[in-house]
Design a protein around this motif. Structure first.
Motif, PDB file in Angstrom:
ATOM      1  N   UNK A  47      44.446  12.015 -12.697  1.00  0.00           N
ATOM      2  CA  UNK A  47      45.056  13.356 -11.995  1.00  0.00           C
ATOM      3  C   UNK A  47      46.550  13.042 -11.605  1.00  0.00           C
ATOM      4  N   UNK A  48      47.414  13.969 -12.064  1.00  0.00           N
ATOM      5  CA  UNK A  48      48.909  13.717 -11.986  1.00  0.00           C
ATOM      6  C   UNK A  48      49.598  12.397 -12.181  1.00  0.00           C
ATOM      7  N   UNK A  49      49.850  12.104 -13.473  1.00  0.00           N
ATOM      8  CA  UNK A  49      50.442  10.930 -13.988  1.00  0.00           C
ATOM      9  C   UNK A  49      51.723  10.645 -13.594  1.00  0.00           C
ATOM     10  N   UNK A  50      52.423  11.655 -12.980  1.00  0.00           N
ATOM     11  CA  UNK A  50      53.588  11.696 -12.146  1.00  0.00           C
ATOM     12  C   UNK A  50      54.860  11.865 -13.328  1.00  0.00           C
ATOM     13  N   UNK A  51      56.005  11.155 -12.868  1.00  0.00           N
ATOM     14  CA  UNK A  51      57.171  11.377 -14.209  1.00  0.00           C
ATOM     15  C   UNK A  51      57.023  10.626 -15.292  1.00  0.00           C
ATOM     16  N   UNK A  52      57.663  10.792 -16.173  1.00  0.00           N
ATOM     17  CA  UNK A  52      57.646  10.043 -17.622  1.00  0.00           C
ATOM     18  C   UNK A  52      57.952   8.842 -17.475  1.00  0.00           C
ATOM     19  N   UNK A  54      57.185   5.140 -18.478  1.00  0.00           N
ATOM     20  CA  UNK A  54      56.647   4.342 -19.587  1.00  0.00           C
ATOM     21  C   UNK A  54      55.861   3.190 -18.809  1.00  0.00           C
ATOM     22  N   UNK A  55      56.362   2.548 -17.651  1.00  0.00           N
ATOM     23  CA  UNK A  55      55.634   1.278 -17.215  1.00  0.00           C
ATOM     24  C   UNK A  55      54.750   1.771 -16.131  1.00  0.00           C
ATOM     25  N   UNK A  56      54.831   2.905 -15.748  1.00  0.00           N
ATOM     26  CA  UNK A  56      53.689   3.908 -15.027  1.00  0.00           C
ATOM     27  C   UNK A  56      52.598   4.074 -15.735  1.00  0.00           C
ATOM     28  N   UNK A  57      52.837   4.794 -16.885  1.00  0.00           N
ATOM     29  CA  UNK A  57      51.860   5.094 -17.799  1.00  0.00           C
ATOM     30  C   UNK A  57      51.062   3.856 -18.223  1.00  0.00           C
ATOM     31  N   UNK A  58      51.600   2.896 -18.750  1.00  0.00           N
ATOM     32  CA  UNK A  58      50.954   1.590 -19.166  1.00  0.00           C
ATOM     33  C   UNK A  58      50.145   1.024 -18.050  1.00  0.00           C
ATOM     34  N   UNK A  81      54.097  16.067 -13.398  1.00  0.00           N
ATOM     35  CA  UNK A  81      53.332  16.348 -14.900  1.00  0.00           C
ATOM     36  C   UNK A  81      54.301  15.703 -15.975  1.00  0.00           C
ATOM     37  N   UNK A  82      55.393  15.432 -15.902  1.00  0.00           N
ATOM     38  CA  UNK A  82      55.888  14.822 -17.156  1.00  0.00           C
ATOM     39  C   UNK A  82      55.157  13.740 -18.088  1.00  0.00           C
ATOM     40  N   UNK A  83      54.552  12.900 -17.002  1.00  0.00           N
ATOM     41  CA  UNK A  83      53.877  11.779 -17.477  1.00  0.00           C
ATOM     42  C   UNK A  83      52.824  12.112 -18.377  1.00  0.00           C
ATOM     43  N   UNK A  84      52.229  13.389 -18.389  1.00  0.00           N
ATOM     44  CA  UNK A  84      50.963  13.708 -18.987  1.00  0.00           C
ATOM     45  C   UNK A  84      51.231  13.671 -20.694  1.00  0.00           C
ATOM     46  N   UNK A  85      52.442  14.102 -21.077  1.00  0.00           N
ATOM     47  CA  UNK A  85      52.657  14.183 -22.485  1.00  0.00           C
ATOM     48  C   UNK A  85      52.391  12.559 -22.999  1.00  0.00           C
ATOM     49  N   UNK A  86      53.064  11.743 -22.247  1.00  0.00           N
ATOM     50  CA  UNK A  86      53.229  10.278 -22.820  1.00  0.00           C
ATOM     51  C   UNK A  86      51.847   9.805 -22.634  1.00  0.00           C
ATOM     52  N   UNK A  87      50.897  10.175 -21.619  1.00  0.00           N
ATOM     53  CA  UNK A  87      49.682   9.436 -21.735  1.00  0.00           C
ATOM     54  C   UNK A  87      48.779  10.191 -22.446  1.00  0.00           C
TER      55      UNK A  87
END
Ligand code: ZN
Length: 269
Positions: A47-52, A54-58, A81-87
């Motif tokens: 829920x809510x991956x946050x900003x895009x 990469x280190x947070x997505x990893x 939400x911008x982290x959604x696309x990366x994730x």
């Protein structure tokens, strides 16, 4: 230590099957950073991956420790939400939420495969989340109620330790207060906000926010009466004496939201 807002550990299990990761984007507006929640243990919803970032997505993928099947967003401001696309690219998970409305400060990369409406559910073997449409901070804002824990994920509708910006026209003060009342009526055991720590007494916290907003509205009305003909910008110092003048830009946005509500309800003095 972020230096902004309440001090939070970067990772914590806040309830059985509910883990919280804080994105490394602390600021005046985001407090310690955006909270990303991981739900479930066998199959994960994020829920809510946050900003895009990469280190947070990893970090989300590493902490999940199991397949990520679903990604949900509370709303489409740039810190949520911008982290959604990366994730989604790395996991092939299904994306759920409401698309971004027109206007500024919106993440247009957010494209839900499943558009949620009020009352829709995500039911898995481990938990059930119900979407609650809560316009006010953002017109497409959803809170999510975790059925078993009676826990309400509140995104930016309710945050810990500060008030949220209501920025018209997408932000709307009347809807915000109506949505707060709706959340209060859900009688949840706790709130899991998009910024800051778990809020243990929802009724008390929500009553405080509604009260605070209505007190501010009363100040707006009094200032309008005492200073007829002033513009919104000119009214700010009369209404926000308790606010750092550096934040007057945001205060003016909230004041405009109050003025809209006052007009809509026919309260103008
Ligand atoms: Zn927001």
């Amino acid at each position: 230590m972020s230096g902004f807002g309440p001090d939070l550990p970067a990772f914590a299990e806040v309830m059985p099957g509910v883990r919280r990761l804080v994105a490394p984007n602390p600021s005046m507006m985001t407090g310690p950073g955006t909270n990303t929640y991981l739900l479930g243990e066998q199959e994960i919803a994020v829920l809510d991956p946050g900003p895009a970032l990469p280190e947070h997505i990893d970090n989300i993928i590493a902490r999940a420790g199991a397949p990520i099947r679903w990604i949900l967003a509370t709303h489409t401001h740039p810190d949520h939400s911008p982290g959604v696309r990366l994730l989604a690219k790395q996991t092939a998970a299904e994306v759920l939420g409401m698309p971004a409305p027109d206007g500024r400060h919106q993440d247009r990369t957010f494209r839900p495969g499943r558009v949620l409406a009020d009352g829709d559910e995500l039911r898995t073997d481990e938990f059930c989340l119900q979407a609650i449409h809560t316009p006010g901070h953002a017109s497409n804002h959803l809170c999510y109620r975790h059925e078993a824990h009676e826990l309400l994920f509140t995104g930016d509708h309710i945050i810990d330790g500060s008030t949220v910006v209501i920025d018209p026209p997408d932000g709307n003060m009347k809807q915000y207060i109506d949505s707060l009342r709706r959340c209060r009526a859900l009688a949840c055991a706790a709130l899991a906000p998009g910024h800051g720590d778990i809020v243990p007494d929802p009724a008390r916290a929500i009553d405080w926010i509604i009260d605070h907003r209505l007190q501010r509205e009363a100040k707006v009305l009094a200032a309008m009466q005492a200073n007829p003909g002033l513009s919104a910008r000119e009214l700010v110092p009369h209404v926000y004496q308790d606010v750092d003048p550096e934040l007057y830009g945001w205060a003016e946005r909230s004041l405009l939201a109050h003025l809209e509500k006052i007009e809509e309800e026919g309260l103008r003095p």
